[in-house]
Write an enzyme that holds these catalytic residues in place. Sequence first.
Site, PDB file in Angstrom:
ATOM      1  N   CYS A  72      -0.459  13.550 -15.747  1.00  0.00           N
ATOM      2  CA  CYS A  72      -1.042  14.816 -16.203  1.00  0.00           C
ATOM      3  C   CYS A  72      -2.569  14.721 -16.157  1.00  0.00           C
ATOM      4  O   CYS A  72      -3.160  13.774 -16.677  1.00  0.00           O
ATOM      5  CB  CYS A  72      -0.592  15.109 -17.638  1.00  0.00           C
ATOM      6  SG  CYS A  72      -1.393  16.590 -18.300  1.00  0.00           S
TER       7      CYS A  72
ATOM      8  N   VAL B 173       3.643   4.020  -1.045  1.00  0.00           N
ATOM      9  CA  VAL B 173       3.967   4.717  -2.297  1.00  0.00           C
ATOM     10  C   VAL B 173       5.405   5.240  -2.239  1.00  0.00           C
ATOM     11  O   VAL B 173       5.831   6.001  -3.095  1.00  0.00           O
ATOM     12  CB  VAL B 173       2.984   5.883  -2.540  1.00  0.00           C
ATOM     13  CG1 VAL B 173       1.576   5.358  -2.757  1.00  0.00           C
ATOM     14  CG2 VAL B 173       2.983   6.877  -1.370  1.00  0.00           C
TER      15      VAL B 173
ATOM     16  N   ALA C 148       8.745  -4.555  12.654  1.00  0.00           N
ATOM     17  CA  ALA C 148       8.990  -5.408  11.473  1.00  0.00           C
ATOM     18  C   ALA C 148      10.482  -5.514  11.172  1.00  0.00           C
ATOM     19  O   ALA C 148      10.966  -6.561  10.726  1.00  0.00           O
ATOM     20  CB  ALA C 148       8.244  -4.834  10.271  1.00  0.00           C
TER      21      ALA C 148
ATOM     22  N   HIS D  25      -1.350   1.275  -4.528  1.00  0.00           N
ATOM     23  CA  HIS D  25      -1.784   2.665  -4.338  1.00  0.00           C
ATOM     24  C   HIS D  25      -0.912   3.645  -5.104  1.00  0.00           C
ATOM     25  O   HIS D  25      -0.970   4.846  -4.865  1.00  0.00           O
ATOM     26  CB  HIS D  25      -1.765   3.031  -2.837  1.00  0.00           C
ATOM     27  CG  HIS D  25      -2.823   2.334  -2.050  1.00  0.00           C
ATOM     28  ND1 HIS D  25      -2.811   2.276  -0.677  1.00  0.00           N
ATOM     29  CD2 HIS D  25      -3.925   1.649  -2.440  1.00  0.00           C
ATOM     30  CE1 HIS D  25      -3.874   1.587  -0.251  1.00  0.00           C
ATOM     31  NE2 HIS D  25      -4.556   1.197  -1.298  1.00  0.00           N
TER      32      HIS D  25
ATOM     33  N   GLY E 159       2.779  -4.403   9.096  1.00  0.00           N
ATOM     34  CA  GLY E 159       2.786  -2.952   9.282  1.00  0.00           C
ATOM     35  C   GLY E 159       1.632  -2.230   8.642  1.00  0.00           C
ATOM     36  O   GLY E 159       1.807  -1.151   8.065  1.00  0.00           O
ATOM     37  N   THR E 160       0.414  -2.828   8.726  1.00  0.00           N
ATOM     38  CA  THR E 160      -0.742  -2.107   8.204  1.00  0.00           C
ATOM     39  C   THR E 160      -1.865  -2.123   9.240  1.00  0.00           C
ATOM     40  O   THR E 160      -2.066  -3.107   9.938  1.00  0.00           O
ATOM     41  CB  THR E 160      -1.242  -2.703   6.868  1.00  0.00           C
ATOM     42  OG1 THR E 160      -2.357  -1.928   6.403  1.00  0.00           O
ATOM     43  CG2 THR E 160      -1.669  -4.157   6.997  1.00  0.00           C
TER      44      THR E 160
ATOM     45  N   CYS F 206      -3.526  15.525 -20.411  1.00  0.00           N
ATOM     46  CA  CYS F 206      -3.285  14.524 -21.475  1.00  0.00           C
ATOM     47  C   CYS F 206      -3.075  13.126 -20.902  1.00  0.00           C
ATOM     48  O   CYS F 206      -2.957  12.163 -21.643  1.00  0.00           O
ATOM     49  CB  CYS F 206      -2.063  14.942 -22.302  1.00  0.00           C
ATOM     50  SG  CYS F 206      -0.504  14.863 -21.405  1.00  0.00           S
TER      51      CYS F 206
ATOM     52  N   GLN G 277       0.848  -1.194   0.000  1.00  0.00           N
ATOM     53  CA  GLN G 277       0.000   0.000   0.000  1.00  0.00           C
ATOM     54  C   GLN G 277       0.886   1.248   0.000  1.00  0.00           C
ATOM     55  O   GLN G 277       0.411   2.353  -0.196  1.00  0.00           O
ATOM     56  CB  GLN G 277      -0.891   0.038   1.239  1.00  0.00           C
ATOM     57  CG  GLN G 277      -1.847  -1.134   1.361  1.00  0.00           C
ATOM     58  CD  GLN G 277      -2.523  -1.152   2.712  1.00  0.00           C
ATOM     59  OE1 GLN G 277      -3.590  -0.545   2.908  1.00  0.00           O
ATOM     60  NE2 GLN G 277      -1.909  -1.821   3.674  1.00  0.00           N
TER      61      GLN G 277
END
Length: 272
Positions: A137, A113, A241, A129, A197-198, A140, A111
Site C-alpha cells: 500500500c 519476480v 538453461a 527485485h 539467464g541474465t 499505510c 532478479q
Amino acid sequence: MHHPVEHDDLHAELARAAAMLRPADRVAVLTGAGISAESGLATFRGAGGLWEGHRVEDVATPWAFERSPEMVWRFYNARRAGLRAAQPNPGHLALVRLEERLGEGFALVTQNVDGLHRTAGSRHVLEIHGSLARVRCVGCGEVTHRSTEEPLPDLPRCHCGALLRPDVVWFHEPLPADVWAAAERAALACQCFLVVGTSAIVYPAAELIPLARSKGAKVIEVNLTRTPASTYADVSLCGPAGQILPELVSQLDGERGQGPPSPGGAHGCHHP
Ligand code: BV8
Ligand code: ZN
C-alpha cells in the site's frame, strides 16, 4: 560418431563446469528472466523486449506509476496473468536438486519476480527485485500476499483507501536491504557462482558477479549469448538453461545424464 565442433565444445565445457562445481560446498546462483523463458515467460531485453511499445525501464519506475498507475498496473496484471499458464521448467528443477545436494551451502539470488523458483521447490530464495505475488500500500505501507492465480482490479486499493502497488523494486528504487545484504554475503562466501539467464546489465544485481570472483569463486555462466558477465566467467555454457542445468547437475553425482543436450537445442553462443 562425429559431433559438430560446437557440440564437442559444449560437452567439454559442461565437463569443465562440473569439475568446478563438484568440490564446492558453498555455491551461489544468480538468475534472470532467461531461466523462465522456457516456462513461456517473455524476457525483458530479448527479441523486441518491449511491452505495449514501452521499455521495462520506462514502465517499472515510480514516475510511471505516479503519472499513470493504470498503465503500470496493466503491465503487472498482464504479467500476473501470464504466470497462470507458466510452470517451472527443468532449469528451475535442476536448481532444486542442487540445493538438496548442498543444503545450507546453497544460496539462490533471483532478479525474477515470477515466483517460479519457489513453485519449483527451491527453499532459500533471495528475491532481490520483489515478487508479483505481493502488493504494497502506498499509503499505510501494508504488504499483502495476493496469489497470481487471482486477478486484481485494474486499479487495486488498500482497505485504507490508498492505491496498492506491486511489491517489486522499480528502477531508481533501493533493493530490500536485508535481502540484498544476504545476497552479497552469499556471493562473498561462495566457492562457485552460477550466473543463469541474465543480461547482467541491471545493477546492483550484476555487481554480485565480480564480487564473487574477487573472493576467488569460480564463475560459470549459462546463457544463449555472450553478456557482460562472460568476461568474468571461467566457463560459459551456451544453450538453454532448461537443457544445460539438468545435465550439469546430473554430472555432479557422477551419474551420466541422458548425454549432453541434443545439438539442435543447445548451440554455440551467438556473439551479438
Ligand atoms: C538502484 C522490476 C539506487 C520488477 C527491475 C542510469 C540511470 C538510472 C539508473 C541507473 C543508471 N545506470 C544504472 C542504474 C541503476 C539501475 C540500472 O541498473 N539500470 C540499468 C537498466 C542500466 N538500477 C536501479 O535503478 C536499481 N536501483 O540502483 O537504486 C538507489 C540506491 C539507494 C537509494 C535509492 C536508490 C533497481 C534495479 C531493479 C529494477 N527493477 N524489475 C519487474 O518488473 O520485473 S529490473 C528488470 O531487469 C527485471 O527485474 C529483470 O529481472 C532485470 C534484469 O533483466 P534480466 O533478468 O537479465 O532479463 P533480460 O531480458 O535483460 O535478459 C535475459 C537473458 O536471458 C538474456 O541474456 C538472454 O540471452 C538470456 N536467455 C533467454 N532465454 C534463455 C536465456 N538464457 C538461458 N536459457 C534460455 N532459455
Ligand atoms: Zn493502506
